[in-house]
Design a protein around this motif. Structure first.
Motif, PDB file in Angstrom:
ATOM      1  N   ASP A  77       0.744  -1.214  -0.016  1.00  0.00           N
ATOM      2  CA  ASP A  77      -0.037   0.247  -0.103  1.00  0.00           C
ATOM      3  C   ASP A  77       0.777   1.314   0.084  1.00  0.00           C
ATOM      4  OD1 ASP A  77      -2.560  -1.513   0.381  1.00  0.00           O
ATOM      5  OD2 ASP A  77      -1.925  -1.840   2.380  1.00  0.00           O
ATOM      6  N   ASP A  78       1.990   1.230   0.814  1.00  0.00           N
ATOM      7  CA  ASP A  78       3.013   2.492   0.796  1.00  0.00           C
ATOM      8  C   ASP A  78       4.395   1.933   0.989  1.00  0.00           C
ATOM      9  OD1 ASP A  78       0.684   4.499   1.447  1.00  0.00           O
ATOM     10  OD2 ASP A  78       0.530   3.105   3.355  1.00  0.00           O
ATOM     11  N   VAL A  79       5.155   2.834   0.182  1.00  0.00           N
ATOM     12  CA  VAL A  79       6.382   2.409   0.185  1.00  0.00           C
ATOM     13  C   VAL A  79       7.317   3.849   0.754  1.00  0.00           C
ATOM     14  CG1 VAL A  79       8.698   2.340  -1.252  1.00  0.00           C
ATOM     15  CG2 VAL A  79       6.517   1.189  -2.078  1.00  0.00           C
ATOM     16  N   VAL A  80       8.372   3.382   1.617  1.00  0.00           N
ATOM     17  CA  VAL A  80       8.933   4.391   2.107  1.00  0.00           C
ATOM     18  C   VAL A  80      10.490   4.418   1.738  1.00  0.00           C
ATOM     19  CG1 VAL A  80       9.790   5.574   4.401  1.00  0.00           C
ATOM     20  CG2 VAL A  80       7.531   4.681   4.439  1.00  0.00           C
ATOM     21  N   ILE A  81      10.927   5.434   1.325  1.00  0.00           N
ATOM     22  CA  ILE A  81      12.490   5.351   1.052  1.00  0.00           C
ATOM     23  C   ILE A  81      13.327   6.218   1.742  1.00  0.00           C
ATOM     24  CG2 ILE A  81      14.070   5.444  -1.148  1.00  0.00           C
ATOM     25  CD1 ILE A  81      11.512   5.551  -3.075  1.00  0.00           C
ATOM     26  N   ASP A  82      14.285   5.462   2.337  1.00  0.00           N
ATOM     27  CA  ASP A  82      15.487   6.267   3.162  1.00  0.00           C
ATOM     28  C   ASP A  82      16.562   6.715   2.301  1.00  0.00           C
ATOM     29  OD1 ASP A  82      16.752   7.154   5.044  1.00  0.00           O
ATOM     30  OD2 ASP A  82      17.534   5.374   5.777  1.00  0.00           O
ATOM     31  N   GLY A  83      16.670   7.944   1.906  1.00  0.00           N
ATOM     32  CA  GLY A  83      17.643   8.340   0.845  1.00  0.00           C
ATOM     33  C   GLY A  83      18.980   8.586   1.245  1.00  0.00           C
ATOM     34  N   PRO A  84      20.105   8.795   0.423  1.00  0.00           N
ATOM     35  CA  PRO A  84      21.269   9.033   1.097  1.00  0.00           C
ATOM     36  C   PRO A  84      21.554  10.690   1.136  1.00  0.00           C
ATOM     37  CG  PRO A  84      21.257   8.845  -1.473  1.00  0.00           C
ATOM     38  CD  PRO A  84      20.011   8.638  -0.841  1.00  0.00           C
ATOM     39  N   PRO A  85      22.505  11.178   1.954  1.00  0.00           N
ATOM     40  CA  PRO A  85      23.241  12.283   1.728  1.00  0.00           C
ATOM     41  C   PRO A  85      23.750  12.704   0.384  1.00  0.00           C
ATOM     42  CG  PRO A  85      24.669  11.366   3.084  1.00  0.00           C
ATOM     43  CD  PRO A  85      23.418  10.352   2.523  1.00  0.00           C
ATOM     44  N   ARG A  86      23.864  13.922   0.057  1.00  0.00           N
ATOM     45  CA  ARG A  86      24.846  14.510  -1.236  1.00  0.00           C
ATOM     46  C   ARG A  86      23.860  14.460  -2.293  1.00  0.00           C
ATOM     47  NH1 ARG A  86      27.701  11.264   1.926  1.00  0.00           N
ATOM     48  NH2 ARG A  86      27.677   9.448   0.457  1.00  0.00           N
ATOM     49  N   VAL A  87      24.183  15.196  -3.258  1.00  0.00           N
ATOM     50  CA  VAL A  87      23.334  15.270  -4.539  1.00  0.00           C
ATOM     51  C   VAL A  87      24.187  14.074  -5.512  1.00  0.00           C
ATOM     52  CG1 VAL A  87      23.102  16.594  -6.480  1.00  0.00           C
ATOM     53  CG2 VAL A  87      23.260  17.646  -4.420  1.00  0.00           C
ATOM     54  N   THR A  88      23.478  13.184  -5.909  1.00  0.00           N
ATOM     55  CA  THR A  88      23.645  12.065  -6.537  1.00  0.00           C
ATOM     56  C   THR A  88      22.816  11.544  -7.604  1.00  0.00           C
ATOM     57  OG1 THR A  88      23.095  10.364  -4.874  1.00  0.00           O
ATOM     58  CG2 THR A  88      25.163  11.168  -4.671  1.00  0.00           C
ATOM     59  N   GLU A  89      23.126  10.655  -8.457  1.00  0.00           N
ATOM     60  CA  GLU A  89      22.300  10.240  -9.491  1.00  0.00           C
ATOM     61  C   GLU A  89      21.290   9.420  -8.630  1.00  0.00           C
ATOM     62  OE1 GLU A  89      21.887  10.882 -12.597  1.00  0.00           O
ATOM     63  OE2 GLU A  89      23.312  12.301 -12.183  1.00  0.00           O
ATOM     64  N   LEU A  90      21.817   8.742  -7.505  1.00  0.00           N
ATOM     65  CA  LEU A  90      20.765   7.684  -6.733  1.00  0.00           C
ATOM     66  C   LEU A  90      19.581   8.943  -5.941  1.00  0.00           C
ATOM     67  CD1 LEU A  90      19.928   5.479  -5.131  1.00  0.00           C
ATOM     68  CD2 LEU A  90      21.651   5.782  -3.528  1.00  0.00           C
ATOM     69  N   ALA A  91      19.971   9.877  -5.727  1.00  0.00           N
ATOM     70  CA  ALA A  91      19.089  10.949  -5.104  1.00  0.00           C
ATOM     71  C   ALA A  91      18.051  11.312  -6.031  1.00  0.00           C
ATOM     72  CB  ALA A  91      19.696  12.069  -4.394  1.00  0.00           C
ATOM     73  N   ARG A  92      18.634  11.508  -7.412  1.00  0.00           N
ATOM     74  CA  ARG A  92      17.779  11.975  -8.540  1.00  0.00           C
ATOM     75  C   ARG A  92      16.712  10.891  -8.753  1.00  0.00           C
ATOM     76  NH1 ARG A  92      22.566  14.872  -9.867  1.00  0.00           N
ATOM     77  NH2 ARG A  92      22.106  17.076  -9.953  1.00  0.00           N
ATOM     78  N   SER A  93      17.223   9.675  -8.666  1.00  0.00           N
ATOM     79  CA  SER A  93      16.426   8.593  -9.124  1.00  0.00           C
ATOM     80  C   SER A  93      15.418   8.336  -8.037  1.00  0.00           C
ATOM     81  CB  SER A  93      17.106   7.218  -9.151  1.00  0.00           C
ATOM     82  OG  SER A  93      16.418   6.035  -9.348  1.00  0.00           O
TER      83      SER A  93
END
Length: 206
Positions: A77-93
């Motif tokens: 029903d819900d997805v929670v994403i714990d993201g990384p610090p810093r500007v990266t391609e991962l953060a953009r994704s």
């Protein structure tokens, strides 16, 4: 609903808020997936200590989340994403995968600047996905201090919603990090009430 907790500055409480948001949603009967997309793997390490498995946690620090999110989210029903610090391609994704980007920050000017960078990334992503929402949540606020009050004035300049539900600086949150627990079993504690109000507000935003 896909919530992504992101800030370019480390140490603002992304993992703590991600875990507690996922846990509170699960308590409400939601099927929840928590994606640990931070290469440090803190949420995954927390999960390995858990005694109660009430939601799913997977590690996925890959810049292909936006391409795989539909498949990953299919059974939840819900997805929670714990993201990384810093500007990266991962953060953009992660931003492209999200319905709502939640930017935690502590009440300091440096955190406001870092939050501004994250908001800029969301606005860049809006060119490709116009319906991505973004909001700010003040974390680790020390009650009855001038800086705790003044930070809201500074945040108005960023032009995005600031949640009314502040999260206080509480030992209870730190104690749960190494035990695989949350503050939520103590439903009448201040920490637990803060998390409940936060999730109520997040759910009203979308």
């Amino acid at each position: 609903m896909i919530y992504a907790f992101l800030n370019q500055k480390g140490g603002v409480g992304k993992t703590t808020l991600s875990i507690h948001t996922a846990a509170e949603l699960a308590l409400r009967g939601r099927r929840v997936l928590l994606i640990d997309a931070d290469p440090q793997g803190s949420a995954l390490a927390w999960s390995n200590c858990r005694e109660t498995v009430d939601f799913t946690v997977v590690g996925m620090p890959k810049a292909t989340i936006h391409k795989e999110i539909e498949m990953l989210a299919g059974d939840y029903d819900d997805v929670v994403i714990d993201g990384p610090p810093r500007v990266t391609e991962l953060a953009r994704s992660i931003i492209l995968a999200a319905d709502l980007v939640v930017v935690p920050l502590q009440p300091s000017q440096m955190d406001v600047w870092a939050a501004s960078e994250t908001i800029d990334l969301v606005r860049e992503a809006n060119v490709y996905k116009p319906d991505i929402g973004v909001c700010l949540v003040i974390n680790r606020k020390i009650a009855n201090t001038a800086i705790g009050r003044d930070v809201r004035t500074a945040l108005k300049e960023l032009g995005v919603p600031v949640l009314k539900s502040d999260i206080g600086q509480r030992v209870a949150f730190a104690e749960t990090a190494s035990t695989g627990s949350t503050v939520l079993p103590k439903r009448h504690s201040k920490a637990s009430k803060e998390v409940k109000k936060l999730v109520n507000e997040l759910r009203r935003l979308r």
